[in-house]
Design a protein around this motif. Structure first.
Motif, PDB file in Angstrom:
ATOM      1  N   ARG A 277      -2.624 -26.962  38.934  1.00  0.00           N
ATOM      2  CA  ARG A 277      -3.289 -25.671  38.952  1.00  0.00           C
ATOM      3  C   ARG A 277      -3.257 -25.025  40.335  1.00  0.00           C
ATOM      4  O   ARG A 277      -3.094 -23.824  40.448  1.00  0.00           O
ATOM      5  N   LEU A 278      -3.464 -25.791  41.362  1.00  0.00           N
ATOM      6  CA  LEU A 278      -3.491 -25.208  42.706  1.00  0.00           C
ATOM      7  C   LEU A 278      -2.146 -24.627  43.109  1.00  0.00           C
ATOM      8  O   LEU A 278      -2.092 -23.498  43.593  1.00  0.00           O
ATOM      9  N   PRO A 279      -1.000 -25.325  42.894  1.00  0.00           N
ATOM     10  CA  PRO A 279       0.288 -24.692  43.207  1.00  0.00           C
ATOM     11  C   PRO A 279       0.533 -23.415  42.413  1.00  0.00           C
ATOM     12  O   PRO A 279       1.084 -22.470  42.940  1.00  0.00           O
ATOM     13  N   VAL A 280       0.131 -23.377  41.140  1.00  0.00           N
ATOM     14  CA  VAL A 280       0.295 -22.151  40.369  1.00  0.00           C
ATOM     15  C   VAL A 280      -0.570 -21.049  40.971  1.00  0.00           C
ATOM     16  O   VAL A 280      -0.155 -19.890  41.054  1.00  0.00           O
ATOM     17  N   GLY A 281      -1.765 -21.409  41.443  1.00  0.00           N
ATOM     18  CA  GLY A 281      -2.613 -20.434  42.120  1.00  0.00           C
ATOM     19  C   GLY A 281      -1.958 -19.902  43.387  1.00  0.00           C
ATOM     20  O   GLY A 281      -2.076 -18.715  43.694  1.00  0.00           O
ATOM     21  N   LEU A 282      -1.251 -20.768  44.108  1.00  0.00           N
ATOM     22  CA  LEU A 282      -0.529 -20.312  45.301  1.00  0.00           C
ATOM     23  C   LEU A 282       0.595 -19.342  44.924  1.00  0.00           C
ATOM     24  O   LEU A 282       0.862 -18.381  45.640  1.00  0.00           O
ATOM     25  N   ALA A 283       1.244 -19.606  43.796  1.00  0.00           N
ATOM     26  CA  ALA A 283       2.285 -18.693  43.328  1.00  0.00           C
ATOM     27  C   ALA A 283       1.690 -17.315  43.021  1.00  0.00           C
ATOM     28  O   ALA A 283       2.251 -16.281  43.408  1.00  0.00           O
ATOM     29  N   PHE A 284       0.551 -17.296  42.339  1.00  0.00           N
ATOM     30  CA  PHE A 284      -0.116 -16.022  42.053  1.00  0.00           C
ATOM     31  C   PHE A 284      -0.489 -15.304  43.351  1.00  0.00           C
ATOM     32  O   PHE A 284      -0.294 -14.090  43.492  1.00  0.00           O
ATOM     33  N   PHE A 285      -1.036 -16.062  44.289  1.00  0.00           N
ATOM     34  CA  PHE A 285      -1.450 -15.496  45.578  1.00  0.00           C
ATOM     35  C   PHE A 285      -0.249 -14.888  46.306  1.00  0.00           C
ATOM     36  O   PHE A 285      -0.345 -13.805  46.902  1.00  0.00           O
ATOM     37  N   CYS A 286       0.893 -15.571  46.239  1.00  0.00           N
ATOM     38  CA  CYS A 286       2.104 -15.086  46.892  1.00  0.00           C
ATOM     39  C   CYS A 286       2.565 -13.769  46.280  1.00  0.00           C
ATOM     40  O   CYS A 286       2.942 -12.836  46.995  1.00  0.00           O
ATOM     41  N   PHE A 287       2.516 -13.660  44.957  1.00  0.00           N
ATOM     42  CA  PHE A 287       2.954 -12.423  44.317  1.00  0.00           C
ATOM     43  C   PHE A 287       1.989 -11.273  44.574  1.00  0.00           C
ATOM     44  O   PHE A 287       2.403 -10.112  44.627  1.00  0.00           O
ATOM     45  N   VAL A 288       0.704 -11.575  44.739  1.00  0.00           N
ATOM     46  CA  VAL A 288      -0.237 -10.527  45.148  1.00  0.00           C
ATOM     47  C   VAL A 288       0.159 -10.003  46.528  1.00  0.00           C
ATOM     48  O   VAL A 288       0.155  -8.790  46.781  1.00  0.00           O
ATOM     49  N   LEU A 289       0.513 -10.914  47.429  1.00  0.00           N
ATOM     50  CA  LEU A 289       0.923 -10.522  48.781  1.00  0.00           C
ATOM     51  C   LEU A 289       2.181  -9.657  48.744  1.00  0.00           C
ATOM     52  O   LEU A 289       2.248  -8.617  49.421  1.00  0.00           O
ATOM     53  N   ILE A 290       3.179 -10.059  47.955  1.00  0.00           N
ATOM     54  CA  ILE A 290       4.412  -9.280  47.860  1.00  0.00           C
ATOM     55  C   ILE A 290       4.133  -7.894  47.274  1.00  0.00           C
ATOM     56  O   ILE A 290       4.636  -6.876  47.756  1.00  0.00           O
ATOM     57  N   GLY A 291       3.312  -7.848  46.241  1.00  0.00           N
ATOM     58  CA  GLY A 291       2.963  -6.573  45.639  1.00  0.00           C
ATOM     59  C   GLY A 291       2.181  -5.682  46.580  1.00  0.00           C
ATOM     60  O   GLY A 291       2.392  -4.456  46.629  1.00  0.00           O
ATOM     61  N   THR A 292       1.274  -6.279  47.352  1.00  0.00           N
ATOM     62  CA  THR A 292       0.490  -5.516  48.324  1.00  0.00           C
ATOM     63  C   THR A 292       1.397  -4.894  49.374  1.00  0.00           C
ATOM     64  O   THR A 292       1.244  -3.722  49.747  1.00  0.00           O
ATOM     65  N   ASN A 293       2.370  -5.679  49.851  1.00  0.00           N
ATOM     66  CA  ASN A 293       3.310  -5.142  50.833  1.00  0.00           C
ATOM     67  C   ASN A 293       4.076  -3.947  50.277  1.00  0.00           C
ATOM     68  O   ASN A 293       4.234  -2.926  50.949  1.00  0.00           O
ATOM     69  N   ASP A 294       4.551  -4.067  49.032  1.00  0.00           N
ATOM     70  CA  ASP A 294       5.277  -2.938  48.429  1.00  0.00           C
ATOM     71  C   ASP A 294       4.357  -1.739  48.244  1.00  0.00           C
ATOM     72  O   ASP A 294       4.786  -0.585  48.374  1.00  0.00           O
ATOM     73  N   GLY A 295       3.094  -2.016  47.946  1.00  0.00           N
ATOM     74  CA  GLY A 295       2.159  -0.931  47.709  1.00  0.00           C
ATOM     75  C   GLY A 295       1.782  -0.146  48.951  1.00  0.00           C
ATOM     76  O   GLY A 295       1.452   1.042  48.861  1.00  0.00           O
ATOM     77  N   VAL A 296       1.826  -0.776  50.127  1.00  0.00           N
ATOM     78  CA  VAL A 296       1.422  -0.078  51.352  1.00  0.00           C
ATOM     79  C   VAL A 296       2.522   0.816  51.900  1.00  0.00           C
ATOM     80  O   VAL A 296       2.250   1.711  52.707  1.00  0.00           O
ATOM     81  N   ASN A 297       3.765   0.603  51.471  1.00  0.00           N
ATOM     82  CA  ASN A 297       4.889   1.318  52.086  1.00  0.00           C
ATOM     83  C   ASN A 297       4.752   2.832  51.996  1.00  0.00           C
ATOM     84  O   ASN A 297       4.957   3.548  52.978  1.00  0.00           O
ATOM     85  N   GLY A 298       4.435   3.317  50.801  1.00  0.00           N
ATOM     86  CA  GLY A 298       4.348   4.758  50.635  1.00  0.00           C
ATOM     87  C   GLY A 298       3.274   5.396  51.497  1.00  0.00           C
ATOM     88  O   GLY A 298       3.449   6.499  52.028  1.00  0.00           O
ATOM     89  N   VAL A 299       2.166   4.684  51.660  1.00  0.00           N
ATOM     90  CA  VAL A 299       1.058   5.211  52.469  1.00  0.00           C
ATOM     91  C   VAL A 299       1.402   5.197  53.960  1.00  0.00           C
ATOM     92  O   VAL A 299       1.003   6.096  54.710  1.00  0.00           O
ATOM     93  N   LEU A 300       2.167   4.209  54.395  1.00  0.00           N
ATOM     94  CA  LEU A 300       2.434   4.036  55.827  1.00  0.00           C
ATOM     95  C   LEU A 300       3.666   4.789  56.319  1.00  0.00           C
ATOM     96  O   LEU A 300       3.848   4.936  57.533  1.00  0.00           O
ATOM     97  N   LEU A 301       4.511   5.265  55.406  1.00  0.00           N
ATOM     98  CA  LEU A 301       5.725   5.958  55.846  1.00  0.00           C
ATOM     99  C   LEU A 301       5.445   7.154  56.770  1.00  0.00           C
ATOM    100  O   LEU A 301       6.114   7.301  57.800  1.00  0.00           O
ATOM    101  N   PRO A 302       4.471   8.013  56.447  1.00  0.00           N
ATOM    102  CA  PRO A 302       4.199   9.124  57.365  1.00  0.00           C
ATOM    103  C   PRO A 302       3.780   8.647  58.760  1.00  0.00           C
ATOM    104  O   PRO A 302       4.164   9.256  59.769  1.00  0.00           O
ATOM    105  N   SER A 303       3.014   7.562  58.833  1.00  0.00           N
ATOM    106  CA  SER A 303       2.594   7.032  60.133  1.00  0.00           C
ATOM    107  C   SER A 303       3.769   6.457  60.902  1.00  0.00           C
ATOM    108  O   SER A 303       3.886   6.656  62.121  1.00  0.00           O
TER     109      SER A 303
END
Length: 399
Positions: A12-38
């Protein structure tokens, strides 16, 4: 239908790490549009030049994913994940440190490599687990969670005037936690093995590319990614230009599309399992839901239809990507599963670039209204490819 047994507690813990990793990847993709003007304001290079950073990142992603079979043989899944998390940190810190602009290009290449390694490695890992279909849907749903969190996080940090680079420093800090987690808890991931081992002298990628079923799945996923990203990128412009919807409402309708994508990945596989519906039937159902919803928006130009139908399009599209990843190792020799997944993930980058570009060309020279018939045609192509894949599979019961 998948097994109904749950993973043992030690997994269960490794699967939780996989979920956590995909949240991180998704968060990075999500910030791009907001940060481009900066980023544009700080480096003063223009959006066309900034766009080259994403091209470099995509190239790095392609390279890492296409070589995943070789890397899996040499490093094992634990090694791939540790390398990916380390490369993520190396690739994102230059943005946090505001290095000269020219240095962002190698940083972005490394970052693309990191995301490709992490996504491919975790997709391979999950396909070896019990109830892999359900867990893969959850895995990619958590990417959607991150994509929804990202813009809000970046907006709050900018509003607090902490500086755009603080967002990247935060992501680097979170990745450091992930790297430590992989280092400490990745033993079960390392023990995940495919059923057969290839000879160390065999050219795994070459053998994989000779399999017709791999190309069928690859083209299917290529078109899927084209539909998902084309709608995600151009739906807002369509709602403004063709439906004349207010910008605020249009923004929320597009958010509903991405929310539907996430919800679909959390719910549809669970529902399918309860109803005894296999992967083959579920994908048929999802494609039909997407097609009908597209036709509704196209033929009935009402706001409430757009709100409901775009959510349903996302809901139907949601499970298709993880389901496709899940069936791949079942349709190829076991020792080629990792390489086949790598081919799928890497080639999908082409769909991400080409199909939204074609949608933009049509919008410029014909009109933004073309988005819906264009997406509907791609959906029909996806349906045909899925039918051909089902017929061509040597053991379609695995679908």
């Amino acid at each position: 239908m998948q097994e109904t047994t749950s993973p043992s507690p030690t997994l269960r813990l490794p699967v939780g790490l996989a979920f956590f990793c995909f949240v991180l990847i998704g968060t990075n993709d999500g910030v791009n549009g907001v940060l481009l003007p900066s980023l544009n304001a700080f480096y003063a290079v223009g959006y066309a030049v900034l766009g080259l950073l994403f091209f470099v990142s995509s190239f790095g992603y392609f390279l890492s994913a296409i070589s995943s079979g070789f890397l899996t043989q040499r490093l094992g899944l634990r090694g791939i994940l540790l390398l990916g998390a380390t490369a993520f940190l190396i690739g994102i810190l230059p943005f946090g440190l505001k290095v000269p602009f020219v240095l962002l290009f190698p940083a972005r290449l490394v970052f693309g490599l990191s995301v490709g390694l992490l996504e491919t490695g975790l997709n391979i890992y999950i396909t070896t687990r019990p109830r892999s279909t359900l867990i893969l849907n959850y895995l990619h749903a958590f990417y959607g969670v991150g994509a929804l969190i990202g813009p809000a996080t970046a907006t709050i940090i900018l509003a607090l005037q902490w500086g755009w680079n603080s967002v990247y420093l935060l992501l680097g800090g979170v990745d450091l936690l992930l790297l430590i987690g992989f280092g400490i808890f990745a033993r079960p991931i390392q023990s995940a093995r495919l059923e057969e081992k290839a000879s160390t002298t065999e050219n795994v990628l070459s053998v994989t590319l000779k399999l017709p079923v791999v190309w069928l799945i690859t083209f299917f996923l290529l078109v899927y990614v084209g539909i998902e990203v084309s709608l995600g990128n151009w739906a807002y412009s369509f709602l403004l230009g063709s439906r004349h919807i207010a910008p605020f409402l249009a923004g929320w309708i597009v958010t509903g599309y991405w929310s539907g994508l996430t919800v679909g990945r959390f719910l549809l596989q669970n529902i399918a399992e309860r109803l005894g519906l296999g992967t083959k039937g579920l994908i048929y159902l999802c494609i039909c839901l997407v097609g009908v919803s597209l036709a509704l928006i196209w033929l009935i130009p009402l706001e409430f239809i757009a709100i409901i139908a775009l959510f349903l399009i996302g809901f139907g599209l949601g499970p298709i990507y993880p389901l496709t990843i899940d069936i791949t190792p079942k349709l190829v020799p076991a020792h080629l599963g990792a390489s086949a997944i790598g081919v799928l993930v890497s080639v999908s980058i082409i769909g991400l670039a080409v199909f939204p570009w074609l949608a933009g060309v049509l919008a410029q020279f014909v009109g933004i209204w073309t988005l819906l018939p264009y997406s509907l045609i791609l959906t029909l192509v996806m349906l045909v490819l899925w039918r051909v894949l089902v017929v061509a599979a040597s053991d379609s019961s695995k679908l």
